[in-house]
Design an enzyme around this catalytic site. Structure first.
Site, short mmCIF file in Angstrom:
data_model
loop_
_atom_site.label_atom_id
_atom_site.label_comp_id
_atom_site.label_asym_id
_atom_site.label_seq_id
_atom_site.Cartn_x
_atom_site.Cartn_y
_atom_site.Cartn_z
N LYS A 83 1.12 -6.15 -2.65
CA LYS A 83 0.31 -4.93 -2.67
C LYS A 83 0.01 -4.59 -4.13
O LYS A 83 0.65 -3.74 -4.75
CB LYS A 83 1.04 -3.78 -1.98
CG LYS A 83 0.14 -2.60 -1.65
CD LYS A 83 -0.89 -2.98 -0.60
CE LYS A 83 -1.77 -1.82 -0.23
NZ LYS A 83 -2.79 -2.17 0.76
N SER A 135 -6.49 -3.42 4.10
CA SER A 135 -5.60 -2.27 4.15
C SER A 135 -6.06 -1.25 5.20
O SER A 135 -6.09 -1.54 6.38
CB SER A 135 -5.47 -1.65 2.76
OG SER A 135 -4.24 -0.99 2.62
#
Length: 556
Positions: A180, A377
């Site tokens: 991430k 996402s």
């Protein structure tokens, strides 16, 4: 049945217009063109954009400009069926389309060529993205002063941590998953190995597609194609010598090059498709049908996902997207919905709002999610509410993860002579304060929120994809996939194009049709805003993939 008289009147007027023009078309039929010119420019949408009425001061559209891939496909079918037509001339000018649309365009040209017709392409200048369209022709021409800016693909990863520190801004973020990497744009002083490796994988795929296109179109081996790319960019002369083009022709000489006859002392123009239709005794007519075409709704989730409303085109505002979904769900004529996602994610709250709205509509009619550029996402969270997820081969998909944080401006304020004192009652009362970073107690609360949000994300994806949380976790932690690799990982159901997705959605609704009405809801795609991304990242919880930190581009 109230429509019947109006339909009859409309068809009567269309028929009358057709008959009145018949004598003129019959006279013109003797000079029916054998070559038709099309101009390809801009982003070239899948379907025609709505025409703005009473628009003053707008730019004049050049003749022969193709308005959409769908319109070009219809025209090519008509031309392919005409034995008098030899082929088409494609003029490329500023063509800038995503990979998925480029492949759809190449497929249309391939079908036309398979019908025994020729394609000749011409341009003044093309770059790495546009060359595969130019090179797909049977004969590739370039203006003598032209250029082929074919150099391959480069990626630039950006981090701002050191620059922020120098001016007194500090980013404080917690994230779940080494992959991430979105917060690294604001926190790191150098590009991480993980971000570098991720970029390398996308570059490898795009480069392989480019090499294959040059090899197949220009009759080169892969090694020769790679050598050609490494020797770019090219002047017109060098492009001809390298075999990237077949000839150098001025625009004014294109008609003569194609063997068209000219009036005395004039260069022969290459007719447009509209001019061609004027020479058909009975051109295609859009008769008004008594039975309406099946309607397909397209709902856009385009841009950074934010709470609230507004921001169409630049941000996917949750309230606006939810309203669009509700309209699509309530429309009795819309038999299915295509959720067109072009988003790197954003607010967790807003993403879950959109997900719930997608689920509600999916209970009423088939909803198919499609991505041709990016679905990451929070964008991917919205997609999992659909019955199926389709992707273009090289779209960006995944980035299942979460980050939380804020920006501290205290040092910058001190440098500016601004002094701020924070007084609080409650351990976490100043949690969102921009004057200082997180205390240990606040950091612990931050980590709890990150873990809770991540586990919730995993659970939602696991339920939607029919897998366990552990299986999704192995594919998550912010990992980013191309469409092809996302399908292998089970995050995407099928690889395909927009038109294919639309037909499949109608098949799922049990109203199969190649001729349907498309109604689009929601905002158009537009560029991302770094400023808004910075502001959005300061919200408590964020599901986002930071596309701003990436720059996949051609070197010019």
């Amino acid at each position: 049945m109230l429509r019947l008289p109006f339909l009859l009147l409309a068809n009567l007027l269309l028929g009358l217009r057709l008959l009145l023009g018949l004598p003129f078309r019959l006279m013109a039929a003797r000079k029916r063109p054998t070559w038709i010119r099309f101009r390809l420019s801009g982003e070239l949408p899948y379907r025609p954009r709505p025409v703005q009425r009473l628009r003053f001061g707008g730019a004049t559209v050049e003749p022969a400009t193709v308005t959409s891939l769908e319109a070009l496909g219809r025209a090519l079918k008509v031309l392919a069926a005409d034995p008098k037509v030899e082929g088409i001339l494609l003029e490329l000018e500023g063509l800038a389309i995503p990979d998925a649309r480029r492949e759809a365009l190449r497929a249309l040209l391939s079908d036309f060529q398979a019908a025994g017709k020729r394609v000749v392409s011409w341009a003044v200048m093309v770059d790495t993205d546009a060359y595969p369209v130019l090179g797909a022709a049977d004969e590739v021409l370039l203006a003598p002063m032209g250029r082929v800016e074919l150099v391959g693909y480069a990626a630039e990863a950006t981090v701002l941590g050191e620059a922020f520190s120098r001016v007194g801004i500090h980013a404080h973020f917690a994230r779940r998953g080494d992959y991430k990497t979105a917060p690294e744009l604001f926190t790191d002083g150098k590009v991480s190995d993980i971000q570098r490796q991720t970029l390398e994988s996308f570059l490898d795929e795009r480069y392989a597609v480019l090499v294959e296109a040059i090899s197949s179109d220009r009759g080169k081996t892969p090694e020769e194609a790679r050598a050609i790319i490494d020797s770019g960019p090219y002047s017109a002369k060098r492009a001809l010598e390298a075999g990237l083009v077949d000839g150098l022709v001025h625009e004014a000489d294109l008609g003569a090059h194609l063997g068209l006859e000219a009036k005395k002392d004039e260069e022969p123009p290459v007719p447009t498709y509209d001019a061609y239709l004027a020479t058909l005794a009975f051109p295609p007519v859009k008769w008004r049908q008594l039975r309406r075409k099946p309607r397909l709704a397209v709902v856009d989730v385009a841009g950074i996902i934010i709470p609230g409303s507004g921001g169409a085109g630049r941000f996917a505002a949750a309230d606006s997207v939810v309203k669009a979904l509700r309209k699509a769900g309530r429309d009795p004529r819309a038999k299915a919905v295509v959720l067109a996602i072009g988003s790197p994610g954003g607010s967790a709250l807003a993403s879950e709002q959109i997900l719930e709205a997608v689920k509600r509509v999916a209970k009423q009619k088939p909803v198919i999610a499609y991505v041709d550029q990016i679905c990451a996402s929070g964008g991917y969270m919205a997609a999992i509410g659909a019955k199926e997820i389709w992707s273009a081969p090289h779209a960006v998909v995944g980035s299942i993860g979460i980050f939380v944080g804020k920006f501290e401006y205290g040092e910058l304020l001190e440098k500016l002579g601004i002094h701020r004192t924070t007084l609080a009652r409650g351990e976490n009362a100043a949690f969102f304060s921009s004057s200082r970073g997180f205390t240990p107690h606040e950091r612990a609360a931050l980590e709890r929120e990150v873990e809770e949000g991540y586990q919730s994300f995993l659970e939602l994806v696991a339920q939607a994809r029919g897998r366990t949380k552990e299986e999704i976790h192995q594919r998550a932690e912010g990992r980013v996939y191309s469409g092809l690799r996302a399908k292998e990982a089970g995050l995407v159901d099928r690889i395909g194009g927009f038109e294919e997705v639309c037909r499949h959605a109608l098949d799922e609704a049990r109203v199969p049709s190649d001729d349907f009405e498309l109604v689009r809801y929601g905002g158009a795609r537009a560029k991302l805003s770094l400023l808004k991304l910075l502001m959005g990242a300061a919200h408590p919880t964020t599901y986002a993939f930071c596309a701003t930190a990436w720059s996949l581009q051609r070197r010019r």
